[in-house]
Scaffold this active site. Structure first.
Site, short mmCIF file in Angstrom:
data_model
loop_
_atom_site.label_atom_id
_atom_site.label_comp_id
_atom_site.label_asym_id
_atom_site.label_seq_id
_atom_site.Cartn_x
_atom_site.Cartn_y
_atom_site.Cartn_z
CE LYS A 25 -4.09 1.89 0.10
NZ LYS A 25 -5.12 1.73 -0.96
CG ASP B 22 -9.28 -16.05 5.64
OD1 ASP B 22 -8.26 -16.72 5.89
OD2 ASP B 22 -10.22 -15.91 6.44
CG ASP C 115 -6.67 -0.60 -3.25
OD1 ASP C 115 -5.54 -0.90 -3.67
OD2 ASP C 115 -7.12 0.57 -3.34
MG MG Z 1 -6.33 -15.44 8.99
#
Ligand code: MG
Ligand code: IPM
Length: 362
Positions: free
Chosen positions: A190, A250, A222
């Site tokens: 970032k 994830d 992002d």
């Molecule tokens: Mg995690």
């Protein structure tokens, strides 16, 4: 080869049980020693990472970890919460390089929430820095705000920071991993907003000059979150910091159909490693025998490959997992019309059977 086995909380015991069965059928000289960790360790010993568990982990060649956490511990002081066990192990053992591969098995292409053509054949590797960043940066805490519009109000703060050596070593890990695969690294940062991640980008770029054969791209976090669902197959190796890596891994996991399929390994400089499924303790389904043990079984395969130098044994596990998927066996998280729903134990035993069948054939 000494393995510390730390099942932990929630579905941890059920899934680790199955991985242990798989390890035992391989006929390797493995010494497995179990210890308490997480909320259950807090209940028994007053600490989520008891001295004895840490000692065992340090002395082991590798650690097989289940999961920690349960809502019932949410009100505890932070230092006693189950999550501190895994953070403590990472920090104490210097497990800075976290490998989170996201592979979409052919048999599970339709289990993904994305269109099959987007994920068919997906094979990306997220490398997450695991012992620095805002997770461990000091100072942190609560105080009275010293300045700004709300000076005098109560506030909380954490510190995001990375030293040059921390970035250099994870960058080397990423470039070396990329050399063995698609020869492409995407460094996620970032840099447009954060000083820490401008520095990250600069250092990764420098290290990249030592790997002219590997293509290096930089991407803001992002945008990376967007590209991961827009064209996930455009990635090969993704390297990023602790916080962004937590989130993106994830997201990447779900591309493959279920987080219940994703193994992970965290290594230190001497290749000692902690291996755990990418998912958590899932207290809502704990004890019901329905959890998917494949992420843990595949983590055991990663352990054999990376820390115990047993690549053939790792291959045998991985091919057995493909076998059971081809047989149509599915735990609830990956079940779809036309496949057979099985529980945790049945899935584990099917993997064991697939390994034994192959052994007797050859
Ligand atoms: Mg995690
Ligand atoms: C993970 C988990 C952990 C993390 C938690 C349990 C502390 O989410 O391994 O991704 O945030 O690193």
């Amino acid at each position: 080869m000494k393995i510390a086995v730390l099942p932990g909380d929630g579905i941890g015991t059920e899934i680790v049980d199955e991985a242990v069965k798989v390890l035992k059928v391989l006929d390797l000289k493995l010494e497995l020693e179990f210890a308490d960790v997480g909320g259950m360790a807090y209940d028994k010993h007053g600490h989520p990472l008891p001295e004895a568990t840490l000692k065992l982990a340090k002395a082991a060649d590798a650690i097989l970890f289940g999961a920690v956490g349960d809502w019932k511990y949410d009100k505890l002081e932070r230092q006693f919460r189950p999550e501190q066990a895994i953070l403590g192990l990472r920090k104490n053992l210097g497990l800075f390089a976290n490998f989170r591969p996201a592979i979409c098995y052919e048999q599970l292409t339709h289990a993904s929430s994305l269109k099959p053509e987007l994920v068919a054949g997906l094979d990306i590797l997220i490398i997450r820095e695991l012992t620095g960043d805002i997770y461990f940066g000091q100072p942190r805490g609560r105080r009275t705000s010293p300045d700004g519009t709300f000076a005098g109000a109560e506030e909380a703060f954490d510190t995001m920071r990375y030293t040059r050596p921390e970035i250099e070593r994870i960058a080397h890990v990423a470039f070396q991993a990329a050399r063995k695969r698609g020869k492409k690294v995407t460094s996620v940062d970032k840099a447009n907003v954060l000083e820490t991640f401008q520095f990250w980008k600069d250092v990764v770029t420098e290290v990249g000059q030592q790997y002219p054969d590997v293509k290096l791209d930089h991407m803001y976090v992002d945008n990376a979150a967007m590209q991961l669902v827009k064209s996930p197959k455009s990635f090969d190796v993704v390297v990023t910091g602790n916080m962004f890596g937590d989130i993106l891994s994830d997201e990447a996991a779900m591309l493959t159909g279920s987080i219940g399929m994703l193994p992970s390994g965290s290594m230190n400089a001497s290749n000692q490693g902690l291996y755990e499924p990418s998912h958590g303790s899932a207290p809502d389904i704990a004890g019901k025998g329905v959890a998917n043990p494949l992420a843990t079984i595949l983590s055991a395969a990663m352990m054999l490959r990376f820390s115990l130098n047993q690549p053939q044994a790792a291959d045998r596990i991985e091919s057995a997992v493909k076998d059971v998927l081809s047989q149509g066996l599915r735990t609830a998280d990956i079940w779809s019309e036309g496949t057979r729903k099985v529980g945790t134990r049945e899935m584990g035993e099917a993997v064991v059977a697939a390994i034994t069948k192959k052994t007797t054939k050859s």
